[in-house]
Enzyme design. Structure first.
Site, PDB file in Angstrom:
ATOM      1  CD  GLN A 134     -20.334 -79.174  43.072  1.00 41.35           C
ATOM      2  OE1 GLN A 134     -21.000 -78.697  42.173  1.00 41.35           O
ATOM      3  NE2 GLN A 134     -19.047 -79.448  42.931  1.00 41.35           N
ATOM      4  N   GLY A 135     -22.470 -78.938  47.538  1.00 36.72           N
ATOM      5  CA  GLY A 135     -22.397 -77.754  48.376  1.00 36.72           C
ATOM      6  C   GLY A 135     -21.024 -77.119  48.313  1.00 36.72           C
ATOM      7  CE1 TYR A 136     -17.352 -79.526  46.653  1.00 35.93           C
ATOM      8  CE2 TYR A 136     -16.142 -78.685  44.768  1.00 35.93           C
ATOM      9  CZ  TYR A 136     -16.344 -79.669  45.713  1.00 35.93           C
ATOM     10  OH  TYR A 136     -15.548 -80.781  45.706  1.00 35.93           O
ATOM     11  CB  SER A 137     -21.045 -71.810  44.749  1.00 34.50           C
ATOM     12  OG  SER A 137     -20.276 -72.192  43.636  1.00 34.50           O
ATOM     13  CD  GLU A 155     -18.573 -79.068  38.673  1.00 37.96           C
ATOM     14  OE1 GLU A 155     -19.623 -78.405  38.591  1.00 37.96           O
ATOM     15  OE2 GLU A 155     -17.753 -78.930  39.598  1.00 37.96           O
ATOM     16  CB  SER A 161     -15.384 -68.047  36.019  1.00 40.37           C
ATOM     17  OG  SER A 161     -14.091 -67.580  36.350  1.00 40.37           O
ATOM     18  CG  ASN A 162     -15.296 -70.419  30.396  1.00 38.77           C
ATOM     19  OD1 ASN A 162     -15.448 -71.402  31.125  1.00 38.77           O
ATOM     20  ND2 ASN A 162     -15.888 -70.310  29.217  1.00 38.77           N
ATOM     21  CD  GLU A 163     -14.224 -64.815  32.643  1.00 40.25           C
ATOM     22  OE1 GLU A 163     -14.902 -64.253  31.773  1.00 40.25           O
ATOM     23  OE2 GLU A 163     -14.670 -65.737  33.366  1.00 40.25           O
TER      24      GLU A 163
END
Length: 398
Positions: free
Chosen positions: A126-129, A244, A383-385
């Site tokens: 996966q090329g996301y971040s 995901e 992120s959970n935030e």
């Protein structure tokens, strides 16, 4: 929905359990149970065994070679596979890219890529971040400029899980820098063997290198590898992330981890009696077990709704948050149960070595690496935030 298992579902559980007992290699199961690192060959072997049985792609339609299981069957299989200490099926092609191709890709792309995902001929990452574009994924800067029948790609991706094994990567790329950032992103499929693609490992605190940096230097990608419409990639990315985030919840993995924790706590002595009898420790175990039971029910509701065509929205964020908190608590409790023996760092053991002098319980060598590795769960997949913000806006309207 009815939360009781039907006779047919109970029979399916028996079938799955028996197949796992007959088919899952004992040495592979033992590596998973003890938290040792798996090789590419380990993952490929499990992929092939599942594919031969027709159980590799449980959520795919039969027309594409999938099992087409309902939500209950998928949860039953996940629970039994994790309790049998089966390896995790690498999700990038099967559970992330494939749904996007089926929903938004062309028929030619489905015919080209889906069979190769099933056969294992293609290993996807996966090329996301990117640096500066993690939780704020819409800030991606990797550029793809149209040049005739190709796109020329330049930029960098990071935290690319198992990219060292992959021969294909699906990427979010910026195709229009002059519009609102969410509106200028496209979804592109890139052959990792193309000139200009460089993969560099990132060594983590546990000594492993499961993640990587991927660099693109004037990489030419055929325009036919564009999924859907140009500049509509943000829509496809959000669709993929709902799948995901639901997978990250990891009900089956947490169920197996809870069983391991109880086993270790029942054997380790604390104050002359098993740690499991310590009131404070027992209370923490009981709380995480209650949370897991509640999440398992919620997960079943969400996947059941998804099977009826209802796209999970804030619910997938809820599962992601709660699932990661539970998995992190389980690793924290296991490390606490093992005690000072978890401090020893033995990379040879984690890499599969058998001739290593172990101290303490059999899970001592993997307790700390697993604890540190699971810290990432509350960050990746959004992120959970950020997920709590999504929940607040979508459900509470704030």
């Amino acid at each position: 929905m009815d939360l009781n298992y039907s006779p047919e579902e109970q029979a399916f559980r028996v079938e799955v359990r028996q197949w796992l007992s007959d088919t899952l290699p004992r040495d592979l199961s033992e590596k998973v149970r003890l938290g040792k690192r798996l090789t590419k060959e380990d993952s490929v072997l499990w992929h092939q065994l599942l594919n031969a049985r027709g159980w590799l792609a449980p959520n795919w339609p039969k027309s594409h070679g999938g099992a087409e299981w309902n939500a209950v069957q998928r949860q039953i299989f996940e629970e039994e596979a994790c309790l049998a200490h089966a390896p995790r099926v690498v999700p990038f092609g099967l559970s992330m890219l494939a749904p996007v191709l089926m929903a938004f890709g062309s028929e030619e792309q489905c015919q080209r890529f889906l069979p190769r995902i099933l056969s294992g001929e293609d290993w996807w990452c996966q090329g996301y971040s990117e640096p500066g574009a993690g939780s704020d994924l819409a800030a991606v800067k990797t550029r793809a400029v149209r040049d005739g029948d190709s796109y020329v790609v330049n930029g960098q991706k990071t935290w690319t899980t198992l990219g060292q094994y992959a021969n294909w990567i699906f990427c979010l790329v910026r195709t229009d820098p002059d519009v609102k950032k969410q509106e200028g992103i496209s979804f592109l499929l890139i052959d990792m063997n193309t000139p200009g693609v460089t993969v560099r490992p990132i060594v983590l605190i546990d000594g492993g290198a499961e993640v990587n940096e991927v660099f693109f230097d004037n990489v030419r990608v055929p325009a036919e590898n564009l999924v859907g419409d140009e500049n509509k990639g943000w829509t496809y990315a959000k669709y993929l992330l709902t799948h995901e985030r639901t997978n990250i919840a990891g009900v089956g993995f947490s169920t197996a981890a809870l069983e391991t924790l109880k086993d270790v706590a029942g054997k380790v002595q604390a104050g002359g009696k098993p740690l499991a009898q310590n009131p404070l420790f027992a209370a923490r175990v009981a709380q995480v077990e209650i949370d897991l039971m509640a999440m398992a029910t919620t997960n079943l509701r969400v996947v059941s709704a998804a099977a009826k065509g209802q796209a999970p929205g804030a619910e997938s964020s809820m599962l992601k948050v709660k699932g990661t908190v539970i998995r992190q608590e389980l690793t924290a409790l296991l490390r606490r149960a093992v005690g000072p023996d978890a401090m020893a760092f033995q990379p040879d053991y984690l890499e599969g070595g058998d001739n290593v002098d172990m101290m303490g319980p059999e899970h001592a060598a993997s307790a700390a690496p697993s604890y540190f590795n699971m810290r990432k769960l509350s960050i990746f997949g959004g992120s959970n935030e950020v997920q709590r913000t999504i929940i607040t806006k979508a459900i509470l309207g704030l």
